[in-house]
Scaffold this motif. Structure first.
Motif, PDB file in Angstrom:
ATOM      1  N   ALA A 132       0.693  -1.253   0.088  1.00  0.00           N
ATOM      2  CA  ALA A 132      -0.085  -0.216   0.051  1.00  0.00           C
ATOM      3  C   ALA A 132       0.752   1.350   0.039  1.00  0.00           C
ATOM      4  CB  ALA A 132      -0.986   0.083   1.196  1.00  0.00           C
ATOM      5  N   PRO A 133       1.989   1.435   0.664  1.00  0.00           N
ATOM      6  CA  PRO A 133       2.721   2.665   0.643  1.00  0.00           C
ATOM      7  C   PRO A 133       3.031   2.916  -0.864  1.00  0.00           C
ATOM      8  CG  PRO A 133       3.458   1.279   2.505  1.00  0.00           C
ATOM      9  CD  PRO A 133       2.346   0.350   1.630  1.00  0.00           C
ATOM     10  N   LEU A 134       3.199   2.014  -1.649  1.00  0.00           N
ATOM     11  CA  LEU A 134       3.525   2.120  -2.981  1.00  0.00           C
ATOM     12  C   LEU A 134       2.612   2.571  -4.071  1.00  0.00           C
ATOM     13  CD1 LEU A 134       6.093  -0.942  -3.595  1.00  0.00           C
ATOM     14  CD2 LEU A 134       6.853   1.410  -2.807  1.00  0.00           C
ATOM     15  N   MET A 135       1.248   2.563  -3.572  1.00  0.00           N
ATOM     16  CA  MET A 135       0.384   2.719  -4.415  1.00  0.00           C
ATOM     17  C   MET A 135      -0.211   4.169  -4.435  1.00  0.00           C
ATOM     18  SD  MET A 135      -2.168  -0.553  -3.377  1.00  0.00           S
ATOM     19  CE  MET A 135      -1.634  -2.182  -3.545  1.00  0.00           C
ATOM     20  N   PRO A 136      -0.242   4.791  -5.493  1.00  0.00           N
ATOM     21  CA  PRO A 136      -0.844   6.078  -5.869  1.00  0.00           C
ATOM     22  C   PRO A 136      -2.568   6.102  -5.627  1.00  0.00           C
ATOM     23  CG  PRO A 136      -0.367   4.962  -7.798  1.00  0.00           C
ATOM     24  CD  PRO A 136       0.034   4.096  -6.850  1.00  0.00           C
ATOM     25  N   PRO A 137      -3.164   7.162  -5.536  1.00  0.00           N
ATOM     26  CA  PRO A 137      -4.346   7.149  -5.747  1.00  0.00           C
ATOM     27  C   PRO A 137      -4.836   6.772  -6.720  1.00  0.00           C
ATOM     28  CG  PRO A 137      -3.831   9.585  -5.033  1.00  0.00           C
ATOM     29  CD  PRO A 137      -2.293   8.611  -5.447  1.00  0.00           C
ATOM     30  N   GLY A 138      -6.186   5.844  -6.761  1.00  0.00           N
ATOM     31  CA  GLY A 138      -6.653   5.244  -8.044  1.00  0.00           C
ATOM     32  C   GLY A 138      -6.218   3.708  -8.038  1.00  0.00           C
ATOM     33  N   SER A 139      -5.499   3.430  -6.922  1.00  0.00           N
ATOM     34  CA  SER A 139      -5.025   1.866  -6.872  1.00  0.00           C
ATOM     35  C   SER A 139      -6.155   1.286  -6.195  1.00  0.00           C
ATOM     36  CB  SER A 139      -3.562   1.835  -6.043  1.00  0.00           C
ATOM     37  OG  SER A 139      -2.532   2.482  -6.867  1.00  0.00           O
ATOM     38  N   ALA A 140      -5.949  -0.263  -6.423  1.00  0.00           N
ATOM     39  CA  ALA A 140      -6.916  -1.129  -5.550  1.00  0.00           C
ATOM     40  C   ALA A 140      -6.465  -2.347  -5.282  1.00  0.00           C
ATOM     41  CB  ALA A 140      -7.976  -1.308  -6.813  1.00  0.00           C
ATOM     42  N   ILE A 141      -7.123  -2.824  -4.110  1.00  0.00           N
ATOM     43  CA  ILE A 141      -6.669  -4.170  -3.645  1.00  0.00           C
ATOM     44  C   ILE A 141      -8.140  -5.127  -3.709  1.00  0.00           C
ATOM     45  CG2 ILE A 141      -6.118  -5.397  -1.681  1.00  0.00           C
ATOM     46  CD1 ILE A 141      -4.669  -2.521  -0.741  1.00  0.00           C
ATOM     47  N   VAL A 142      -7.628  -6.208  -4.235  1.00  0.00           N
ATOM     48  CA  VAL A 142      -8.913  -7.382  -4.139  1.00  0.00           C
ATOM     49  C   VAL A 142      -8.386  -8.338  -3.465  1.00  0.00           C
ATOM     50  CG1 VAL A 142     -10.401  -8.894  -5.674  1.00  0.00           C
ATOM     51  CG2 VAL A 142      -9.626  -6.866  -6.382  1.00  0.00           C
ATOM     52  N   ASN A 143      -9.197  -8.684  -2.454  1.00  0.00           N
ATOM     53  CA  ASN A 143      -8.978  -9.834  -1.502  1.00  0.00           C
ATOM     54  C   ASN A 143     -10.008 -10.999  -1.937  1.00  0.00           C
ATOM     55  OD1 ASN A 143      -6.989  -8.655   0.174  1.00  0.00           O
ATOM     56  ND2 ASN A 143      -8.469  -7.770   1.302  1.00  0.00           N
ATOM     57  N   VAL A 144      -9.265 -12.390  -1.954  1.00  0.00           N
ATOM     58  CA  VAL A 144     -10.237 -13.280  -2.431  1.00  0.00           C
ATOM     59  C   VAL A 144     -10.595 -14.311  -1.195  1.00  0.00           C
ATOM     60  CG1 VAL A 144     -10.234 -15.457  -3.544  1.00  0.00           C
ATOM     61  CG2 VAL A 144      -8.895 -13.502  -4.780  1.00  0.00           C
ATOM     62  N   GLY A 145     -11.882 -14.160  -0.839  1.00  0.00           N
ATOM     63  CA  GLY A 145     -12.223 -14.659   0.442  1.00  0.00           C
ATOM     64  C   GLY A 145     -12.878 -16.013  -0.072  1.00  0.00           C
ATOM     65  N   SER A 146     -14.045 -16.311   0.438  1.00  0.00           N
ATOM     66  CA  SER A 146     -14.958 -17.643   0.209  1.00  0.00           C
ATOM     67  C   SER A 146     -16.347 -17.459   0.665  1.00  0.00           C
ATOM     68  CB  SER A 146     -14.091 -18.579   0.961  1.00  0.00           C
ATOM     69  OG  SER A 146     -14.808 -20.038   0.745  1.00  0.00           O
ATOM     70  N   SER A 147     -17.105 -18.277  -0.082  1.00  0.00           N
ATOM     71  CA  SER A 147     -18.423 -18.439   0.491  1.00  0.00           C
ATOM     72  C   SER A 147     -18.343 -18.877   1.841  1.00  0.00           C
ATOM     73  CB  SER A 147     -19.097 -19.581  -0.677  1.00  0.00           C
ATOM     74  OG  SER A 147     -18.391 -20.813  -0.626  1.00  0.00           O
ATOM     75  N   ALA A 148     -17.490 -19.439   2.348  1.00  0.00           N
ATOM     76  CA  ALA A 148     -17.416 -19.951   3.733  1.00  0.00           C
ATOM     77  C   ALA A 148     -17.174 -18.893   4.703  1.00  0.00           C
ATOM     78  CB  ALA A 148     -16.066 -20.840   3.854  1.00  0.00           C
ATOM     79  N   ALA A 149     -16.953 -17.615   4.086  1.00  0.00           N
ATOM     80  CA  ALA A 149     -16.772 -16.438   5.124  1.00  0.00           C
ATOM     81  C   ALA A 149     -18.154 -15.852   5.131  1.00  0.00           C
ATOM     82  CB  ALA A 149     -15.802 -15.413   4.190  1.00  0.00           C
ATOM     83  N   LEU A 150     -19.271 -16.375   4.395  1.00  0.00           N
ATOM     84  CA  LEU A 150     -20.501 -16.059   4.640  1.00  0.00           C
ATOM     85  C   LEU A 150     -21.344 -16.956   5.245  1.00  0.00           C
ATOM     86  CD1 LEU A 150     -20.615 -14.458   0.725  1.00  0.00           C
ATOM     87  CD2 LEU A 150     -20.122 -13.179   3.095  1.00  0.00           C
ATOM     88  N   THR A 151     -20.838 -17.980   5.740  1.00  0.00           N
ATOM     89  CA  THR A 151     -21.761 -18.892   6.309  1.00  0.00           C
ATOM     90  C   THR A 151     -21.001 -19.578   7.421  1.00  0.00           C
ATOM     91  OG1 THR A 151     -20.512 -20.891   4.906  1.00  0.00           O
ATOM     92  CG2 THR A 151     -22.427 -19.713   3.973  1.00  0.00           C
ATOM     93  N   GLY A 152     -21.496 -20.520   7.982  1.00  0.00           N
ATOM     94  CA  GLY A 152     -20.696 -21.484   9.080  1.00  0.00           C
ATOM     95  C   GLY A 152     -20.426 -22.932   8.348  1.00  0.00           C
ATOM     96  N   TYR A 153     -19.683 -22.774   7.301  1.00  0.00           N
ATOM     97  CA  TYR A 153     -18.993 -23.791   6.760  1.00  0.00           C
ATOM     98  C   TYR A 153     -18.146 -24.665   7.647  1.00  0.00           C
ATOM     99  CZ  TYR A 153     -16.086 -26.026   2.880  1.00  0.00           C
ATOM    100  OH  TYR A 153     -15.655 -27.297   2.479  1.00  0.00           O
ATOM    101  N   TYR A 154     -18.301 -25.996   7.753  1.00  0.00           N
ATOM    102  CA  TYR A 154     -17.598 -26.990   8.642  1.00  0.00           C
ATOM    103  C   TYR A 154     -16.158 -26.802   8.907  1.00  0.00           C
ATOM    104  CZ  TYR A 154     -16.558 -30.628   5.444  1.00  0.00           C
ATOM    105  OH  TYR A 154     -16.081 -31.097   4.455  1.00  0.00           O
ATOM    106  N   PRO A 155     -15.354 -26.682   7.851  1.00  0.00           N
ATOM    107  CA  PRO A 155     -13.968 -26.696   8.234  1.00  0.00           C
ATOM    108  C   PRO A 155     -13.770 -25.433   8.847  1.00  0.00           C
ATOM    109  CG  PRO A 155     -14.293 -27.235   5.838  1.00  0.00           C
ATOM    110  CD  PRO A 155     -15.360 -26.396   6.674  1.00  0.00           C
ATOM    111  N   VAL A 156     -13.323 -25.616  10.492  1.00  0.00           N
ATOM    112  CA  VAL A 156     -13.644 -24.256  11.407  1.00  0.00           C
ATOM    113  C   VAL A 156     -12.083 -23.507  10.885  1.00  0.00           C
ATOM    114  CG1 VAL A 156     -12.244 -25.865  13.032  1.00  0.00           C
ATOM    115  CG2 VAL A 156     -13.427 -23.809  13.697  1.00  0.00           C
ATOM    116  N   ALA A 157     -10.864 -24.100  10.730  1.00  0.00           N
ATOM    117  CA  ALA A 157      -9.715 -23.122  10.483  1.00  0.00           C
ATOM    118  C   ALA A 157      -9.903 -22.291   9.318  1.00  0.00           C
ATOM    119  CB  ALA A 157      -8.383 -24.088  10.468  1.00  0.00           C
ATOM    120  N   TYR A 158     -10.469 -23.014   8.224  1.00  0.00           N
ATOM    121  CA  TYR A 158     -10.555 -22.282   6.816  1.00  0.00           C
ATOM    122  C   TYR A 158     -11.537 -21.293   7.058  1.00  0.00           C
ATOM    123  CZ  TYR A 158     -11.445 -21.477   1.935  1.00  0.00           C
ATOM    124  OH  TYR A 158     -11.692 -21.053   0.804  1.00  0.00           O
ATOM    125  N   THR A 159     -12.506 -21.645   7.566  1.00  0.00           N
ATOM    126  CA  THR A 159     -13.766 -20.497   7.579  1.00  0.00           C
ATOM    127  C   THR A 159     -13.624 -19.489   8.459  1.00  0.00           C
ATOM    128  OG1 THR A 159     -15.431 -22.212   7.272  1.00  0.00           O
ATOM    129  CG2 THR A 159     -16.238 -20.548   8.408  1.00  0.00           C
TER     130      THR A 159
END
Length: 258
Positions: free
Chosen positions: A119-146
């Motif tokens: 982020a310190p190298l990013m000028p205005p207009g830059s963007a970050i995309v984090n890849v989550g998971s449908s597990a992050a929107l639910t109570g998906y059973y693999p507890v460490a991953y979720t």
């Protein structure tokens, strides 16, 4: 020769992608390059013949070295795709604390380190995309991953708030069941059950994810930040009630009058 044609919305942008040696990350790197970006593909295990730089996302020294190299070579970084991730399928009563910590190190701490160092190298207009998971929107059973993907949601929200005044956008993509090496290790029963809960009735492909990542890194999404976008065929939209809806659909045995 690169052009500024609308089909090349990322021309001139330097974008780092983690976990890019194969699968979803490799597809994202290809899509970014096709959109005109200088795609810096990284992976902890790069393919021997691939154009991929080694980076362990859990290593602060690796991030420091990458940031220094990018500063020296390009001066700026315009995007970061935190795609690297690992799965661990133990349930609540089975998972060991050390495995829980290892999954968080890759899936949550890795993106945090990436943001802190690039982020310190990013000028205005830059963007970050984090890849989550449908597990992050639910109570998906693999507890460490979720739990790790829920933690990444928190990192993303805070980063969007903290970096917004600098003109840096942060958004999260939540893939559902995507056909990759990671999901290939799942059992047939898991695959069948997951697709059964997906309203579109199919698994996703890496090419369902990559175009959205390109969009979120481009100026076309210049007023979108802090967003969470499921790309899951509707898996998380129904809140877990699709199987109930299917079971009581008119004409099924459970709903027929005796």
């Amino acid at each position: 020769m690169e052009s500024d044609h609308p089909t090349h919305p990322l021309t001139g942008k330097v974008i780092v992608i983690t976990g890019a040696a194969r699968g979803q990350g490799a597809a994202e790197a290809r899509a970014l390059a096709q959109a005109g970006a200088k795609a810096i593909a990284t992976d902890v295990r790069p393919e021997p013949d691939g154009d991929c730089r080694r980076l362990d996302v859990t290593s602060e020294s690796d991030w420091t070295a990458l940031a220094a190299e990018l500063r020296e070579t390009y001066g700026h970084v315009h995007g970061l795709v935190n795609n690297a991730g690992v799965i661990q399928r133990d349930r609540l009563g089975e998972v060991r604390p050390e495995d829980f910590a290892d999954v968080h190190a890759v899936n949550a701490t890795g993106p945090l380190l990436g943001i802190q160092h690039l982020a310190p190298l990013m000028p205005p207009g830059s963007a970050i995309v984090n890849v989550g998971s449908s597990a992050a929107l639910t109570g998906y059973y693999p507890v460490a991953y979720t739990a790790s993907k829920w933690a990444l949601r928190g990192v993303s929200k805070i980063a969007a708030m903290e970096l917004g005044p600098r003109g840096i956008r942060v958004n999260t993509v939540h893939p559902g069941y995507i056909e990759t090496e990671m999901t290939a290790a799942a059992t047939p029963a898991f695959r069948e059950a997951t697709i059964g809960e997906t309203p579109l009735g199919r698994s996703g492909t890496v090419d369902d994810i990559a175009p959205l990542v390109v969009f979120l890194l481009s100026d076309a999404s210049s007023f979108i930040t802090g967003a969470e976008i499921p790309v899951d065929g509707g898996l998380t939209a129904h809140g877990g009630v699709k199987s109930i809806s299917d079971a009581v659909r008119p004409g099924t045995p459970d709903t027929q009058t005796p």
